[in-house]
Design an enzyme around this catalytic site. Structure first.
Site, PDB file in Angstrom:
ATOM      1  CB  SER A 194      -0.961  -0.042   1.193  1.00 56.05           C
ATOM      2  OG  SER A 194      -1.977   0.914   1.051  1.00 56.05           O
ATOM      3  CG  ASP A 292      -6.894  -2.642  -3.300  1.00 56.61           C
ATOM      4  OD1 ASP A 292      -7.402  -1.646  -2.761  1.00 56.61           O
ATOM      5  OD2 ASP A 292      -5.667  -2.820  -3.395  1.00 56.61           O
ATOM      6  CG  HIS A 322      -5.963  -2.146   0.342  1.00 55.14           C
ATOM      7  ND1 HIS A 322      -5.189  -1.722  -0.711  1.00 55.14           N
ATOM      8  CD2 HIS A 322      -5.408  -1.596   1.456  1.00 55.14           C
ATOM      9  CE1 HIS A 322      -4.215  -0.939  -0.259  1.00 55.14           C
ATOM     10  NE2 HIS A 322      -4.338  -0.854   1.059  1.00 55.14           N
TER      11      HIS A 322
END
Length: 453
Positions: A194, A292, A322
């Site tokens: 991320s 995601d 995610h």
């Protein structure tokens, strides 16, 4: 850090060449055939139900410290503590003061080992060395390399410039002093998830521009490489309560407001996909998840890297969400991707040719409305809640009293071992993950996925 000339050159090149706005990456060679499964994988459905059914706290009233603690507890509870030979810390001088590196060694040896440097995720606001624990233990164990978790300054206390200054300083320090830690500094790789994927991309580009330490590989797990505009996957997934929700994104963006308003986030230093020249970067592993909101971001960056001649191994989990890599105690897909990343690192450290392929990993579809499907759903939900409850119990005991936690484990050992074996056996029966290589078309038949330990 002063890079005015470099930045100005980038701005001039960007103005001359233009940077396309995000589009759905569906016309490019090598992208997954299935961007998003019909529904999340069975284990993902079970954990999402459990998380979504828990009492919901309004994020508007949640302090930064509370949010950080909540994510830390979730990551520690649902991530495995795979044994490694040692876990130590090294404090170095960083751009903003002392920085801590956490070093995971897979074995006791006098031989210098390659190193994988990991940048934790959390939207540049949350996350830390503890939330990176499970990922680093897995990689150290399966790749047989030293894994180093890098701490960095977070927003809102600092702008996002501080995060990349810290990571760059840590990489340079390890390249110069890593031998003291048992690291072969000629064999380094960098990765993150991320926000950590954003840092990985930005630092990899910066090292190349500066002719700095050479990386054998860059690993980006659902990376956020575009901070200005949003891709189509954002609207597709942001309202479905797939862990990264619209409310959570709004909360994070509010804490990033100073960075977003006062910095030129179109600069590739902040939005790495906007770099006009990606040639010469190290081979990449890019992990994406179908549910995601920033799925298309990672896919787009992978396409751009390939277009620049950089080998990219795309690992696409069409039925995941995610953040799934942190939940390897309850998600077979998380265990699977950690092993695949480890295998790629082993090959990179051994100087094997870099893979340039796309592999799609997801549940095998089951017939709608079948009795087997209903039984599987119920069994998976039961096993997932069972495993998660045990993990939460153990984690809370460790926090309350390490001595009490050890005593409890000894007391429960006659029951915990058989039940753990039973859960593992049930999981192996329920494992429906399959993997297929869809680019290049060397492998056209689905293959049953390895059983995750």
């Amino acid at each position: 850090m002063n890079n005015k000339k470099v930045r100005q050159n980038q701005q001039d090149q960007k103005a001359a060449s233009g940077t396309a706005s995000p589009q759905a990456p569906n016309q490019n060679v090598g992208l997954p055939k299935v961007l998003r499964a019909r529904e999340p994988d069975r284990e993902a459905r079970a954990i999402l139900r459990m998380l979504n059914l828990s009492p919901q706290v309004s994020l508007d009233r949640l302090s930064v410290d509370s949010f950080r603690k909540g994510w830390l507890l979730a990551a520690k509870a649902l991530g495995r503590r795979i044994p490694v030979a040692s876990v130590t810390e090294q404090v170095i001088v960083g751009p903003g003061g002392p920085m801590t590196l956490r070093i995971f060694k897979p074995s006791h040896t006098d031989e210098l080992l390659p190193a994988f440097l990991w940048c934790f995720g959390g939207g540049f606001v949350i996350g830390g060395l503890d939330s990176a624990d499970s990922v680093c233990r897995n990689i150290a164990h399966y790749a047989g390399c030293i894994t180093v978790a890098i701490s960095y300054r977070l927003a809102p206390e600092h702008t996002i410039s501080a995060s990349r200054e810290d990571v760059l300083a840590a990489v340079n320090w390890i390249a110069e002093n890593g031998a003291e830690l048992g690291i072969d500094t000629t064999r380094l790789a960098l990765g993150g998830d991320s926000a950590g994927g954003n840092l990985t991309a930005a630092i990899s580009q910066e090292l190349l521009r500066r002719d700095g330490p050479t990386l054998r590989m860059q690993v980006m797990v659902y990376p956020a490489t575009e901070l200005v505009e949003k891709f189509p996957s954002y609207e597709e997934n942001i309202h479905g309560r797939y862990f990264l929700t619209a409310e959570a994104v709004a909360w994070l963006e509010e804490r990033l407001s100073e960075s977003l308003m006062t910095l030129d986030i179109e600069d590739p230093w902040y939005s790495p996909r906007r770099s006009p020249d990606l040639r010469g970067l190290p081979p990449a592993v890019i992990v994406t998840a179908g549910f995601d909101p920033i799925r298309d971001d990672g896919l787009d960056y992978g396409v751009r890297l390939r277009a620049a001649g950089v080998p990219v191994e795309m690992l696409h989990y069409a039925g995941q969400f995610h953040g799934f890599i942190n939940f390897d105690s309850v998600l077979g897909a998380a265990r699977d991707v950690l092993k695949r990343i480890s295998e790629a690192l082993v090959a990179a450290f051994d100087e094997a040719p870099a893979a340039d392929r796309t592999i799609e990993i997801a549940d095998e579809p089951s017939p709608a409305g079948s009795g087997l499907r209903a039984a599987g759903e119920l069994t998976t939900a039961t096993v997932t809640v069972w495993a998660a409850t045990v993990r939460w119990r153990d984690m809370l005991l460790r926090m309350a009293s390490p001595r009490a936690a050890r005593a409890t484990r000894l007391l429960l050992k006659p029951w915990s071992l058989p039940t753990a074996l039973l859960r593992r056996r049930i999981n192996s029966r329920l494992d429906t993950l399959s993997a297929r290589q869809t680019y290049p078309h060397a492998c056209t038949c689905p293959t049953k996925q390895r059983k995750a330990a």
